[in-house]
Scaffold this active site. Sequence first.
Site, PDB file in Angstrom:
ATOM      1  CG  ASP A  60      -8.184  35.516  23.370  1.00 28.19           C
ATOM      2  OD1 ASP A  60      -7.308  34.657  23.554  1.00 28.19           O
ATOM      3  OD2 ASP A  60      -8.751  36.125  24.300  1.00 28.19           O
ATOM      4  CE  LYS A  61     -13.759  32.569  15.486  1.00 28.60           C
ATOM      5  NZ  LYS A  61     -14.814  31.523  15.552  1.00 28.60           N
TER       6      LYS A  61
END
Length: 236
Positions: A60-61
Amino acid sequence: MPEIDLLSRLLHRDGLLLVVDKPAGLPVHRGPKGGDNLEDHFHQLRFGLPRAPALAHRLDKDTSGCLVLGRHRKALERLGKLFKSGRIQKTYWAVVEGAPAGEEGEIDLGLSRLDADRGWWMRVDPLGLPSKTSWRVMGRGVDPDLGDLALLELTPHTGRTHQLRVHCQAMGWPILGDPVYGGGRREGSRPLHLHARSVVIPMQDSKAPVAVEAPAPAHMTAAMATCGHVFRESQE
């Protein structure tokens, strides 16, 4: 866009794969709206090969830590099979808001998409895809503003989108700073406290697995210290 120094974040390099320490807050690949992403900087990691390495999986970012790259097509095919079959061991560290009742356990809750308009947001669903996560408490503490905190070691046994984040929320202890499944949207909130601590990759049957650890990110060390753990190896 400013160049990110991936060479300084390289944790492992061999003829088949690389492992880099992904910084939090940067997506691994370009999204529909464009913008800076880690993939745009992979040209730094060619090391003499005609093409840059490619992503073998995703983080995930807002998650930091071990990100595995394949250096060429055959390596990526091998890594893809290992990830799909669950043979790659991944361990995460997370600081959660709340106090788990025990010291360790397993979360076995199916997951499915929240709805078509929420992109990759997920929810617990008894009829969803099987999803399992093991957890172990590494430390506990109390923050004057947040209340009870716990530092957890999380081991996903399946690879569902947002699995760790949804599982922790469902147990009543969301990950600190989670903007989707926790209280991370409130003013003055912390970044997501989720870190891909280690990865073990049985890349070649004739050789020992590749085992790599990523240092604790700087944004997590204060909360980790509140839980009784201080890691001198942390970095920005």
